[in-house]
Scaffold this active site. Structure first.
Site, PDB file in Angstrom:
ATOM      1  N   TYR A  90      32.091 -20.725   2.326  1.00 51.88           N
ATOM      2  CA  TYR A  90      33.288 -19.917   2.072  1.00 51.88           C
ATOM      3  C   TYR A  90      33.048 -18.774   1.084  1.00 51.88           C
ATOM      4  O   TYR A  90      33.060 -17.609   1.461  1.00 51.88           O
ATOM      5  CB  TYR A  90      34.434 -20.820   1.571  1.00 51.88           C
ATOM      6  CG  TYR A  90      34.770 -21.911   2.548  1.00 51.88           C
ATOM      7  CD1 TYR A  90      35.340 -21.605   3.788  1.00 51.88           C
ATOM      8  CD2 TYR A  90      34.504 -23.251   2.271  1.00 51.88           C
ATOM      9  CE1 TYR A  90      35.626 -22.596   4.722  1.00 51.88           C
ATOM     10  CE2 TYR A  90      34.791 -24.257   3.199  1.00 51.88           C
ATOM     11  CZ  TYR A  90      35.346 -23.915   4.410  1.00 51.88           C
ATOM     12  OH  TYR A  90      35.621 -24.894   5.327  1.00 51.88           O
ATOM     13  N   PRO A 103      42.714 -20.747   8.933  1.00 52.22           N
ATOM     14  CA  PRO A 103      43.439 -21.265  10.096  1.00 52.22           C
ATOM     15  C   PRO A 103      44.938 -21.016   9.939  1.00 52.22           C
ATOM     16  O   PRO A 103      45.440 -20.727   8.844  1.00 52.22           O
ATOM     17  CB  PRO A 103      43.142 -22.771  10.058  1.00 52.22           C
ATOM     18  CG  PRO A 103      42.053 -22.957   9.048  1.00 52.22           C
ATOM     19  CD  PRO A 103      42.202 -21.823   8.086  1.00 52.22           C
TER      20      PRO A 103
END
Length: 610
Positions: A90, A103
């Site tokens: 990330y 998401p």
């Protein structure tokens, strides 16, 4: 605060947290054997023979030395993987978070219509989120279980009052827990691109009731009737451009204070303008797009702060959902807060007594620099292109659900994964490396490993299923073997015996100890087996919702599913830039695959169903 969090157990939520086992380092030979078996269907015989030789050499050197480094790290850290994973998966990435990492969740269509009802629903939604937050703060959430074993609950503690912060070469992530001396009492509300700091607690920490929250939101809407320059668009940029712009902006004290107010907020609430004609509920695929990327600069992409760990989105005419930044949590904690809040909104509970000393919402004004203004324009252009590129298909397969699969004595998740393999094979006449999320939360600070859903067994089944001369009984046997093999791999992965995170650890051990990257990781077979043209995840929820995320490869598909008792919810994504991938086509073939598997099992003799 950032870095590894520690909590003091006060309630049942963390009652077994520090008794959970530590993530093991799997045996080296075991991982190499599994790795070879997983790459076999993806490469030619000649390539496989070459990979076998590379693995043989790696087991001699430097594999054993790297294994010892990993084992030593595992002795010294609570979780040898978690900090590495947060960075390499990330915070180190420089591509935009929108679509690529964040998401979205599409909630069931709600009954509210018009702006007044929208604010009323949003107020109730916020009240439900604060009710959930109280359970987190007081640690009264029950410990989640998987297969009869308790799971790490830390992710539940890291989704509220949390935010990603752009940085040069690497981002950071901050969390403001409720036990700090001056915990956050506000949420950030975005309406027509204006950002407000809205207190949701009054005197002595009492949460505002639903009526008070609605009044707060009405003030916000009244003060933001016209659109503002969409500063939230900056969070859609690649991370280096955003980091440079952010550094430029926070030189100004007013801007710095406003940024901190957003970062410290408990969550972001996005009040969106309606989609479509504004009079009727939009199609579910349009709602999914709104939740995933906002629909572009002309719609709601600027009405976001994509760095925020949790953004609740309440659109017009019953369209609602959320978007979340992925650094600290997977889907289950997000699904849990969604289920709780939606349950809360459906109750006609009496309003609690009002809180005293309620602060009026404050608009966060920014002094936009020339650089920031030009980067907003750049972000709008790039989002327009991205929105055109992302194809989203959301559908509910209503012919059957988990009940039929369980009645057939099969694992629902493994069955769906085999259906996805059959679908891809029918479309492209070849298998592909497939990622499915495996939870490592049986271990302290556990995150994920990969279930390699494409296997020797699934490949044998997909070939057999397409062989018209093969008897149905043989096809059923191949199906059961493929499902059984997937179930076995899943059990091993969630028990810390997967392949991918161990391989990652060995590679990072080599890099951190100053060694050359081993040939194992430069082999074409390794590249092929980690190029996931199918990126999949099961995120189960009680409500009729579904999560959506972008593909992990430009010529691939993203596929998330929520299996329910009598139906299966799917969200499929693809990029239009690739002519071969079409999410509508994938969805149609998937429906056929699911129908054919049902018919195959339904026609099988009773003894072959056991």
């Amino acid at each position: 605060m950032s870095g590894e969090m520690k909590v003091t157990p006060r309630g049942r939520m963390f009652s077994v947290q520090y008794q959970l086992p530590r993530l093991p380092v799997p045996p080296l030979q075991q991982t190499m054997d599994k790795y070879l078996r997983s790459v076999r269907p993806l490469v030619t015989e000649e390539e496989f023979a070459n990979t076998q030789q590379i693995v043989k050499e790696f087991l001699k050197s430097p594999g054993p030395e790297l294994q010892r480094i990993l084992e030593k790290r595992a002795e010294e850290k609570t979780n040898w993987l978690s900090e590495w994973w947060k960075n390499v998966a990330y915070l180190d990435y420089r591509i935009p978070v929108v679509v690529n990492f964040n998401p979205a969740v599409v909630f069931p269509e709600q009954s509210y219509r018009g702006s007044k009802e929208q604010l009323r629903f949003a107020a109730k939604f916020v009240a439900g989120a604060l009710d959930y937050k109280m359970m987190v703060d007081e640690q009264t959430l029950p410990v989640e279980m998987l297969g009869g074993k308790p799971l790490c609950m830390m992710q539940y503690y890291q989704i509220l009052a949390a935010c990603r912060v752009p940085g040069h070469k690497k981002d950071t992530h901050v969390i403001y827990p409720s036990n700090e001396p001056d915990p956050p009492k506000h949420i950030a509300v975005i309406h027509n691109n204006h950002i407000f700091s809205v207190d949701v607690y009054g005197n002595k920490g009492k949460p505002l009731n639903t009526h008070q929250l609605q009044k707060q939101l009405e003030i916000v809407a009244d003060q933001s009737k016209h659109e503002s320059p969409p500063i939230g668009m900056l969070t859609t940029l690649d991370r280096d451009t955003w980091a440079s712009t952010y550094a430029d902006l926070i030189k100004d004290k007013k801007n710095k204070a406003a940024m901190k107010e957003i970062q410290r907020s408990i969550f972001v609430l996005c009040l969106d303008k309606p989609l479509g004609d504004g009079n009727s509920p939009p199609q579910r695929a349009l709602v999914a797009a709104e939740m995933l990327h906002g629909g572009g600069a002309r719609l709601n992409s600027g009405n976001r702060w994509y760095d925020k760990t949790l953004q609740f989105i309440v659109g017009g005419n019953g369209a609602c959902g959320l978007n979340y930044e992925h650094t600290t949590a997977e889907g289950p904690p997000i699904a849990a807060i969604m289920d709780h809040v939606l349950d809360f909104t459906q109750k006609n509970a009496e309003d609690t007594l009002p809180a005293a000393d309620v602060a009026t919402p404050r608009r966060l004004d920014f002094n936009l620099t020339p650089k920031a203004t030009s980067c907003i324009a750049l972000a709008e252009q790039e989002m327009t292109s991205l929105v055109k590129d992302v194809q989203i298909t959301v559908f509910t397969f209503s012919d059957y659900g988990k009940d039929f699969i369980k009645h057939s004595r099969l694992s629902p998740d493994a069955y769906i994964q085999v259906a996805l393999q059959l679908t891809y094979y029918r479309l492209f006449k070849r298998p592909c490396a497939t990622y499915e999320t495996a939870s490592l939360r049986r271990f302290q600070l556990g995150r994920t490993d990969t279930i390699r859903s494409c296997s020797v067994d699934t490949h044998e089944f997909t070939q057999g299923m397409e062989n018209r001369s093969l008897p149905d009984a043989a096809k059923v046997a191949l199906l059961r073997q493929a499902v059984k093999a997937h179930r076995k791999y899943t059990d091993e992965a969630v028990s810390g015996q997967g392949v991918d995170r161990h391989l990652l650890g060995l590679k990072l051990a080599a890099i951190e100890s100053g060694q050359n990257i081993p040939q194992l990781f430069l082999d074409d077979a390794f590249t092929e087996s980690t190029y996931f043209r199918l990126s999949t995840s099961q995120v189960g929820a009680k409500h009729d919702a579904v999560m959506a995320f972008g593909p992990s490869a430009p010529d691939g598909f993203g596929c998330c599913y929520n299996p329910q008792n009598t139906r299966l919810n799917f969200a499929i994504t693809a990029f239009n830039i690739c002519a071969e991938t079409d999410s509508d086509r994938f969805a149609n073939v998937l429906k056929s695959s699911l129908t054919d598997l049902h018919d195959l099992l339904a026609a099988a003799p009773q003894d072959s169903k056991l």
